[in-house]
Write a protein that holds these residues in place. Structure first.
Motif, PDB file in Angstrom:
ATOM      1  N   ARG A 240       0.951  -1.199   0.079  1.00 20.57           N
ATOM      2  CA  ARG A 240      -0.086  -0.026  -0.160  1.00 20.57           C
ATOM      3  C   ARG A 240       0.791   1.384   0.190  1.00 20.57           C
ATOM      4  NH1 ARG A 240      -4.785   0.841  -1.654  1.00 20.57           N
ATOM      5  NH2 ARG A 240      -5.259   2.257   0.140  1.00 20.57           N
ATOM      6  N   GLU A 241       2.120   1.021  -0.509  1.00 20.69           N
ATOM      7  CA  GLU A 241       2.845   2.335  -0.415  1.00 20.69           C
ATOM      8  C   GLU A 241       3.699   2.314  -1.857  1.00 20.69           C
ATOM      9  OE1 GLU A 241       7.016   3.984   1.553  1.00 20.69           O
ATOM     10  OE2 GLU A 241       5.956   2.401   2.340  1.00 20.69           O
ATOM     11  N   ALA A 242       3.462   3.355  -2.767  1.00 17.02           N
ATOM     12  CA  ALA A 242       3.979   3.319  -4.139  1.00 17.02           C
ATOM     13  C   ALA A 242       5.359   4.238  -4.184  1.00 17.02           C
ATOM     14  CB  ALA A 242       2.930   3.856  -4.866  1.00 17.02           C
ATOM     15  N   VAL A 243       6.123   3.388  -4.488  1.00 17.04           N
ATOM     16  CA  VAL A 243       7.551   4.184  -4.629  1.00 17.04           C
ATOM     17  C   VAL A 243       7.938   4.208  -6.082  1.00 17.04           C
ATOM     18  CG1 VAL A 243      10.063   3.930  -4.187  1.00 17.04           C
ATOM     19  CG2 VAL A 243       8.525   3.567  -2.517  1.00 17.04           C
ATOM     20  N   CYS A 244       8.070   5.327  -6.506  1.00 17.48           N
ATOM     21  CA  CYS A 244       7.954   5.587  -8.109  1.00 17.48           C
ATOM     22  C   CYS A 244       9.459   5.824  -8.658  1.00 17.48           C
ATOM     23  CB  CYS A 244       7.341   6.788  -8.598  1.00 17.48           C
ATOM     24  SG  CYS A 244       7.566   8.402  -7.890  1.00 17.48           S
ATOM     25  N   LEU A 255      18.016   7.377  -1.702  1.00 14.75           N
ATOM     26  CA  LEU A 255      16.943   8.373  -1.807  1.00 14.75           C
ATOM     27  C   LEU A 255      15.899   7.617  -2.566  1.00 14.75           C
ATOM     28  CD1 LEU A 255      19.156  11.382  -3.208  1.00 14.75           C
ATOM     29  CD2 LEU A 255      17.991  11.329  -0.945  1.00 14.75           C
ATOM     30  N   PHE A 256      14.573   8.008  -2.357  1.00 16.15           N
ATOM     31  CA  PHE A 256      13.403   7.337  -3.162  1.00 16.15           C
ATOM     32  C   PHE A 256      12.269   8.241  -2.703  1.00 16.15           C
ATOM     33  CE2 PHE A 256      13.613   5.296   1.074  1.00 16.15           C
ATOM     34  CZ  PHE A 256      12.258   5.264   1.545  1.00 16.15           C
ATOM     35  N   VAL A 257      11.518   8.360  -3.831  1.00 14.39           N
ATOM     36  CA  VAL A 257      10.107   8.907  -3.677  1.00 14.39           C
ATOM     37  C   VAL A 257       9.010   8.177  -3.246  1.00 14.39           C
ATOM     38  CG1 VAL A 257       8.299  10.348  -4.854  1.00 14.39           C
ATOM     39  CG2 VAL A 257      10.793  10.830  -5.463  1.00 14.39           C
ATOM     40  N   SER A 258       8.186   8.308  -2.148  1.00 12.10           N
ATOM     41  CA  SER A 258       7.228   7.161  -1.525  1.00 12.10           C
ATOM     42  C   SER A 258       6.048   8.229  -1.307  1.00 12.10           C
ATOM     43  CB  SER A 258       7.526   6.708  -0.284  1.00 12.10           C
ATOM     44  OG  SER A 258       6.575   6.307   0.314  1.00 12.10           O
ATOM     45  N   TRP A 264       3.180  12.040  -3.117  1.00 12.54           N
ATOM     46  CA  TRP A 264       4.613  11.305  -3.379  1.00 12.54           C
ATOM     47  C   TRP A 264       5.804  12.403  -2.893  1.00 12.54           C
ATOM     48  CZ3 TRP A 264       1.673   9.675  -7.955  1.00 12.54           C
ATOM     49  CH2 TRP A 264       1.992   8.099  -8.201  1.00 12.54           C
ATOM     50  N   GLU A 265       6.501  11.951  -1.968  1.00 20.31           N
ATOM     51  CA  GLU A 265       7.236  12.696  -1.183  1.00 20.31           C
ATOM     52  C   GLU A 265       8.765  12.266  -1.184  1.00 20.31           C
ATOM     53  OE1 GLU A 265       4.537  14.973   2.072  1.00 20.31           O
ATOM     54  OE2 GLU A 265       5.251  13.167   2.376  1.00 20.31           O
ATOM     55  N   LEU A 266       9.738  12.927  -1.370  1.00 17.79           N
ATOM     56  CA  LEU A 266      11.104  12.448  -1.389  1.00 17.79           C
ATOM     57  C   LEU A 266      11.540  12.035   0.145  1.00 17.79           C
ATOM     58  CD1 LEU A 266      13.340  12.078  -3.228  1.00 17.79           C
ATOM     59  CD2 LEU A 266      14.237  14.490  -2.594  1.00 17.79           C
ATOM     60  N   GLN A 267      12.212  10.930   0.145  1.00 15.72           N
ATOM     61  CA  GLN A 267      12.645  10.433   1.306  1.00 15.72           C
ATOM     62  C   GLN A 267      13.981  10.182   1.238  1.00 15.72           C
ATOM     63  OE1 GLN A 267      10.554   9.200   4.047  1.00 15.72           O
ATOM     64  NE2 GLN A 267       8.839  10.534   2.917  1.00 15.72           N
ATOM     65  N   ARG A 268      14.827  10.126   2.364  1.00 15.00           N
ATOM     66  CA  ARG A 268      16.439   9.782   2.450  1.00 15.00           C
ATOM     67  C   ARG A 268      16.639   8.904   3.561  1.00 15.00           C
ATOM     68  NH1 ARG A 268      20.477  14.389   3.571  1.00 15.00           N
ATOM     69  NH2 ARG A 268      19.588  14.630   5.376  1.00 15.00           N
ATOM     70  N   ARG A 282       3.981  19.439   2.224  1.00 15.48           N
ATOM     71  CA  ARG A 282       3.779  20.593   1.427  1.00 15.48           C
ATOM     72  C   ARG A 282       2.292  20.295   0.793  1.00 15.48           C
ATOM     73  NH1 ARG A 282       8.208  23.884  -0.170  1.00 15.48           N
ATOM     74  NH2 ARG A 282       7.075  24.108  -2.292  1.00 15.48           N
ATOM     75  N   ALA A 283       1.524  19.183   0.832  1.00 12.89           N
ATOM     76  CA  ALA A 283       0.428  18.701  -0.020  1.00 12.89           C
ATOM     77  C   ALA A 283       0.682  19.061  -1.640  1.00 12.89           C
ATOM     78  CB  ALA A 283      -0.634  19.612   0.584  1.00 12.89           C
ATOM     79  N   GLU A 284       1.835  18.478  -2.061  1.00 10.16           N
ATOM     80  CA  GLU A 284       2.082  18.358  -3.424  1.00 10.16           C
ATOM     81  C   GLU A 284       2.866  17.374  -3.815  1.00 10.16           C
ATOM     82  OE1 GLU A 284       4.149  21.895  -4.336  1.00 10.16           O
ATOM     83  OE2 GLU A 284       6.049  21.444  -3.401  1.00 10.16           O
ATOM     84  N   GLU A 285       2.895  16.968  -5.332  1.00 13.65           N
ATOM     85  CA  GLU A 285       3.544  15.588  -5.666  1.00 13.65           C
ATOM     86  C   GLU A 285       5.009  15.899  -5.877  1.00 13.65           C
ATOM     87  OE1 GLU A 285       1.886  13.204  -4.830  1.00 13.65           O
ATOM     88  OE2 GLU A 285      -0.094  13.053  -6.090  1.00 13.65           O
ATOM     89  N   PHE A 286       6.052  14.920  -5.618  1.00 11.48           N
ATOM     90  CA  PHE A 286       7.472  14.835  -6.074  1.00 11.48           C
ATOM     91  C   PHE A 286       7.430  13.706  -6.802  1.00 11.48           C
ATOM     92  CE2 PHE A 286       7.334  18.046  -2.809  1.00 11.48           C
ATOM     93  CZ  PHE A 286       8.552  18.934  -2.591  1.00 11.48           C
ATOM     94  N   GLY A 287       6.659  13.014  -7.311  1.00 16.73           N
ATOM     95  CA  GLY A 287       6.697  11.843  -8.247  1.00 16.73           C
ATOM     96  C   GLY A 287       5.501  11.848  -8.974  1.00 16.73           C
TER      97      GLY A 287
END
Length: 660
Positions: A240-244, A255-258, A264-268, A282-287
């Motif tokens: 139930r978690e989409a990493v793109c 680094l990955f976007v989940s 979709w937010e950037l994770q480290r 930020r309520a916006e998509e990074f992916g």
């Protein structure tokens, strides 16, 4: 004085041929040495994709002449089809690419004076051997990529692994010379990304029935000295978690976007630590949705910052400082950045467009903060005064849900409409359906708006760009929410006096063709519809379509064993007795995603019902039209449908015979 003319009758310099020759966009940018390379469409050359280089002096030139076609067929939608390197032998740069007709990988030295040389063998089994997302490793003498291998004649007889192909050509006739780096435990994989020290690899994987925007996992493995991946393990993601996208920072952090947080937010993930968000809340998509293998929404830079594509609806290119969280956007007019990025020193290169310009290759110099177009520059083929002026709108649908749309009113500097007339409008439903319509210049839209026909592009519930909850409105509601949202926009435009309620149409391709056909069957809002390579029959979908989307309906409709009635009832094929509006059906005969057999069954069911319609099938076209002649004829046929149905008087449209 500007003359008055009825809507739909206006003369326009944007003819169908102009729109067709500007169809498509540059994509898959990369840096090879000091040069920027990318692929770009050639509609006038049979729809092939050319590989183009920009030399340091600014000159652009194709690397490969026709008929070379740099495009992969992995998962049918393809992905990153080429890789380049310097210092890999020879006297200049080296490129490895996938050639569309045979899907072999080829090695080519553009400055070497010889023809491309195949690196991989042919296979006569099913769809053969296909390759995507390559990365050249000169020291190992290999290119690492995704291998899609058919094991039987059916679309589901397939396996996918990460593989290493020798650069010396020893595998060109020998499948056993291809070294498999992973097993085929997972149905789908992306290409591996190596850590800066070369000791670890990371890639994405997922399995049926999930699509990559439903749930994926991040895999990592250790890389031995002889290039073997060992200890493969899941380090992030889930059902139930989409990493793109996944990649490595210069300091060895992963680094990955989940979308675990709803966007979709950037994770480290630093070594030995848990993942931490870098720019959350930020309520916006990074992916975005991983429709193609190797899409990139972020690019780690040498100085430790990260170039990111982000936004809600529209997107921007920004530079993120992962230590402070500061995000600074690049200047410029662009409202949409495609999911392709590359970096070189202080430079970031991507592909962007705006409502006044098509997609072009854009460079940001992070040391100065300046942007400039460096390739495939937009060229106004007609006076931009004829371009439409879009409006970003949010409408209210059933249950008070918000619906995002772009409205393109009729616009032509040479004509004004009578005061007592409202314009016809065509509602455009995008494909996917897990997709999105960007706010960019589209000459196909301008083709209609400059003639006095408005266009409303709807990002209906289920679209990307507005968070996971908006995207999941379509879960088990395909054919309901999308139809309702498009109708709500059309009816709102009519109610506010923007559109003529008696002259509304709907059109869409692929999943948008489904929405258009389902709308004709489920509502009386539209006077006609245009269906391009549509989904029309669900009961045979899993057996007829390609492997990638063969289980897609389990989330869009529901598990077939639990809700078999939905598969019959929602399909346009089952609703032909409710269709009373004329329609145009356009189909590629080489389509392996929405097979021509679906359109033929639909037409058979419509036979004898007395509904005016036209069917045009195009040889040599697949899922999505690429050839200039095809796009030209399709646009002219669509306009002819509206001229006839809406009662528009004009004599410059090739006649379209509507049969009953």
């Amino acid at each position: 004085m500007v003359p008055t003319g009825a809507y739909g009758t206006w003369p326009s310099p944007i003819d169908a041929r102009v729109a067709a020759t500007h169809d498509g966009r540059p994509d898959f940018v990369g840096v090879v040495g000091d040069e920027v390379w990318w692929t770009e469409p050639r509609p006038a050359e049979g729809g092939r994709r050319a590989l183009v280089r920009r030399l340091p002096d600014g000159t652009e030139q194709p690397l490969l002449p026709a008929p070379w076609n740099v495009r992969s067929r992995v998962v049918e939608y393809g992905g990153q089809p080429w890789a380049g390197a310097v210092g890999a032998g020879g006297t200049g740069p080296l490129v490895v690419f996938s050639h569309f007709p045979d899907q072999r990988l080829y090695r080519y030295e553009p400055d070497g004076g010889s023809d491309p040389v195949p690196l991989t063998p042919l296979s006569g089994v099913g769809g053969g051997l296909r390759w995507v997302d390559p990365v050249i490793h000169p020291a190992r003498g290999e290119v690492w990529c995704v291998l899609e291998e058919y094991t039987g004649p059916g679309p589901g007889d397939v396996r996918r692994v990460v593989a290493a192909v020798p650069l010396d050509g020893s595998a060109a006739e020998d499948r056993d010379a291809v070294r498999e780096l992973t097993d085929d435990h997972h149905r789908f994989v992306t290409g591996p990304r190596l850590s800066p020290d070369g000791r670890r690899a990371a890639w994405l994987a997922w399995d049926h029935p999930r699509m990559p925007w439903d749930g994926t996992v991040v895999m990592t493995a250790d890389v031995t000295a002889d290039g073997v991946l060992t200890g493969a393990r899941v380090v992030a993601g889930g059902p139930r978690e989409a990493v793109c996208q996944v990649d490595w920072a210069p300091d060895g952090s992963l680094l990955f976007v989940s979308d675990a947080g709803g966007w979709w937010e950037l994770q480290r993930m630093k070594p030995g630590a848990e993942p931490a968000g870098l720019c959350t809340g930020r309520a916006e998509e990074f992916g975005g949705p991983l429709w193609k293998v190797g899409l990139k929404w972020f690019q780690p830079l040498d100085d430790g910052t990260i170039a990111v594509i982000h936004g809600k609806g529209a997107t921007s290119l920004g530079i993120l400082d992962p230590e402070t969280g500061e995000l600074v956007d690049a200047p410029g007019p662009w409202t949409e950045w495609a999911a392709t990025l590359t970096g070189h020193g202080s430079r970031v290169i991507g592909v962007a467009a705006s409502p006044r310009s098509g997609y072009e290759v854009v460079e940001l110099d992070t040391s100065t903060g300046r942007t400039r177009v460096v390739g495939s520059a937009h060229d106004d083929s007609v006076d931009p005064a004829y371009y439409p002026e879009p409006q970003i709108r949010t409408f209210t649908g059933p249950d008070n849900r918000e619906i995002h749309a772009h409205i393109y009113p009729p616009h032509n500097p040479d004509r004004i409409a009578p005061d007592d007339e409202l314009p016809p409008y065509v509602v455009w439903a995008h494909g996917g359906p897990t997709g999105h319509v960007p706010l960019v210049l589209d000459l196909a839209i301008a083709y209609f708006t400059s003639r006095g026909i408005g266009v409303a592009e709807v990002n209906y519930g289920g679209s990307t760009g507005y968070g996971r909850s908006y995207r999941e409105r379509l879960r088990e509601q395909w054919g309901v929410v999308d139809v309702e949202d498009c109708a709500a926009v059309a009816e709102a435009l009519a109610a506010e006096g923007t559109a003529d309620p008696a002259r509304l149409a709907i059109r869409g391709g692929s999943a948008g063709g489904w929405t258009a056909a389902a709308s004709l069957a489920a509502t009386d809002v539209y006077a006609c519809g245009t269906l391009l390579y549509p989904v029309l029959d669900l009961t045979k979908w899993a057996d007829e379509t390609h492997d990638f989307e063969s289980r897609y309906l389990e989330s869009l409709i529901g598990p077939p064993e639990d809700v078999p009635g939905r598969y019959r009832e929602r399909a346009p094929l089952a609703g032909v007795d409710r269709i009373s509006a004329p329609f145009l059906l356009l189909q590629g005969l080489d389509d392996v995603i929405c097979l021509p057999a679906q359109s033929e069954r639909f037409l058979t069911a419509m036979a004898g019902r007395g509904i005016p319609h036209a069917y045009i099938a195009f040889e040599g076209e697949g899922h999505g039209f690429r050839r200039a002649d095809t796009v030209t004829r399709a646009l002219e046929a669509e306009l002819s449908l509206y001229v006839q149905v809406f009662g528009i008087t004009r004599h410059d449209v090739p006649p379209l015979e509507l049969r009953k």
